[in-house]
Motif scaffolding. Structure first.
Motif, mmCIF file in Angstrom:
data_model
loop_
_atom_site.group_PDB
_atom_site.id
_atom_site.type_symbol
_atom_site.label_atom_id
_atom_site.label_comp_id
_atom_site.label_asym_id
_atom_site.label_seq_id
_atom_site.Cartn_x
_atom_site.Cartn_y
_atom_site.Cartn_z
ATOM 1 N N PRO A 107 0.795 -1.235 0.000
ATOM 2 C CA PRO A 107 0.000 0.000 0.000
ATOM 3 C C PRO A 107 0.826 1.283 0.000
ATOM 4 C CG PRO A 107 -0.966 -1.575 1.511
ATOM 5 C CD PRO A 107 0.357 -2.142 1.084
ATOM 6 N N VAL A 114 0.071 7.300 2.749
ATOM 7 C CA VAL A 114 -0.076 6.221 3.721
ATOM 8 C C VAL A 114 1.055 6.297 4.747
ATOM 9 C CG1 VAL A 114 -0.126 3.721 4.052
ATOM 10 C CG2 VAL A 114 -1.226 4.743 2.046
ATOM 11 N N VAL A 117 0.326 0.763 7.911
ATOM 12 C CA VAL A 117 -0.376 -0.355 7.278
ATOM 13 C C VAL A 117 -0.377 -1.529 8.250
ATOM 14 C CG1 VAL A 117 -0.420 -1.978 5.347
ATOM 15 C CG2 VAL A 117 0.348 0.367 4.966
ATOM 16 N N THR A 145 -6.560 -5.792 -1.935
ATOM 17 C CA THR A 145 -7.691 -4.982 -1.485
ATOM 18 C C THR A 145 -7.287 -4.222 -0.235
ATOM 19 O OG1 THR A 145 -9.234 -6.636 -2.350
ATOM 20 C CG2 THR A 145 -10.109 -5.050 -0.758
ATOM 21 N N TYR A 146 -7.572 -2.927 -0.216
ATOM 22 C CA TYR A 146 -7.155 -2.075 0.890
ATOM 23 C C TYR A 146 -8.368 -1.435 1.561
ATOM 24 C CZ TYR A 146 -2.787 -2.412 -1.758
ATOM 25 O OH TYR A 146 -1.694 -2.882 -2.454
ATOM 26 N N ARG A 147 -8.249 -1.228 2.864
ATOM 27 C CA ARG A 147 -9.303 -0.572 3.629
ATOM 28 C C ARG A 147 -8.713 0.634 4.350
ATOM 29 N NH1 ARG A 147 -10.810 -5.905 7.269
ATOM 30 N NH2 ARG A 147 -10.663 -7.452 5.565
ATOM 31 N N ASP A 148 -9.299 1.798 4.163
ATOM 32 C CA ASP A 148 -8.962 2.927 5.026
ATOM 33 C C ASP A 148 -9.633 2.698 6.366
ATOM 34 O OD1 ASP A 148 -7.479 5.432 3.916
ATOM 35 O OD2 ASP A 148 -8.657 4.688 2.214
ATOM 36 N N ILE A 198 -4.092 2.100 6.818
ATOM 37 C CA ILE A 198 -4.618 1.135 5.853
ATOM 38 C C ILE A 198 -4.509 -0.279 6.422
ATOM 39 C CG2 ILE A 198 -4.253 0.101 3.571
ATOM 40 C CD1 ILE A 198 -5.335 2.921 3.387
ATOM 41 N N THR A 200 -4.490 -4.025 4.808
ATOM 42 C CA THR A 200 -4.371 -4.701 3.518
ATOM 43 C C THR A 200 -4.808 -6.151 3.629
ATOM 44 O OG1 THR A 200 -2.884 -5.407 1.754
ATOM 45 C CG2 THR A 200 -1.915 -5.193 3.947
#
Length: 268
Positions: A107, A114, A117, A145-148, A198, A200
């Motif tokens: 990320p 960023v 992570v 796939t990443y999430r804030d 983030i 991941t």
């Protein structure tokens, strides 16, 4: 252009078989032989022996128990001093998915702004849990796939080293014992600075939970007190909302479902 460089620190106090296992996961991926990666066991007990004495994984013996928070700050500052781009801190009571380090740091290059992570996992926080929990970490199917997220659990966490050190690293004054709650505090500072946290799905850890804390006789209530005392003193009543948590989070004895701790559990 050379690939970004990463320092990996594994704080350890006893349970050498766990440290051996997480090192074996890193060796499985060849992370120990890549020149841009340095792996260090922070030997807080001063009695750990590396299972393979080939110089590719090294020991740092501070001479005292730095605890998790001190070991993490040592790793962050060493990363900056030695010009590593990223700093990874791994609990030794974890097992890692295949391709773990590459998935964890991706990320930083794939996204903008960023600072922190975390890998997804099988533990408590909904925003960090894997969509499907595999039987073992080795069977995890990664996804780019990443999430804030509002914060990252410190179990397996990577930092843009210079940015996090510039923000003061982890606060050992507000969190003077083991550092419980310091990951939430750091995330609040990161996000107030306009940077991102983030999670991941490209990396996964299975977490055995509290192995070292149990050996040291640390109780869940003492750890809960460190979280609440530190965060309440720094941020007052505002911190729960900034962390995406509701007023019922962190009840005595940590009761209730994970969903009951969130402002918006359906988001995750």
């Amino acid at each position: 252009m050379p690939p970004p460089s990463t320092l990996v620190a594994i704080p350890a106090l006893g349970s050498p078989e766990l440290t051996d296992a997480v090192l074996a996961d890193l060796r499985r991926d060849g992370s120990d032989v890549r020149p841009e990666i340095r792996i260090v066991v922070v030997d807080n007990g001063g009695d750990y022996a590396l299972p393979v004495a080939d110089g590719r994984v090294t020991l740092y013996r501070p001479g005292t128990n730095l605890r998790w928070i001190g070991a993490a700050n040592w790793a962050l500052q060493t990363s900056v001093d030695d010009a590593y781009d990223f700093c990874v801190v791994l609990n030794n009571d974890t097992r890692l998915s295949p391709g773990f380090l590459d998935g964890l740091v991706a990320p930083f290059t794939d996204l903008d702004d960023v600072a922190i992570v975390a890998a997804c996992y099988d533990d408590f926080w909904l925003h960090q849990r894997a969509r499907v929990i595999p039987p073992t970490a080795a069977e995890y199917a990664s996804s780019p796939t990443y999430r804030d997220v509002p914060f990252c659990d410190g179990t397996a966490i990577a930092s843009a080293a210079a940015a996090v050190v510039d923000l003061g690293g982890l606060d050992t004054v507000a969190f003077p014992r083991n550092g419980y709650g310091s990951d939430i505090d750091l995330a609040i500072r990161v996000r107030r600075a306009g940077l991102r946290c983030i999670v991941t799905e490209g990396a996964y850890v299975s977490h055995l939970r509290r192995v070292t804390m149990n050996r040291m006789g640390e109780t869940s209530e003492a750890n809960r007190a460190e979280i609440l005392d530190g965060l309440d003193a720094k941020w007052g009543v505002e911190w729960r909302g900034e962390a995406g948590l509701g007023p019922d989070s962190f009840p005595a004895h940590n009761t209730g479902s994970a969903a009951s701790w969130y402002l918006d559990p359906d988001r995750w």
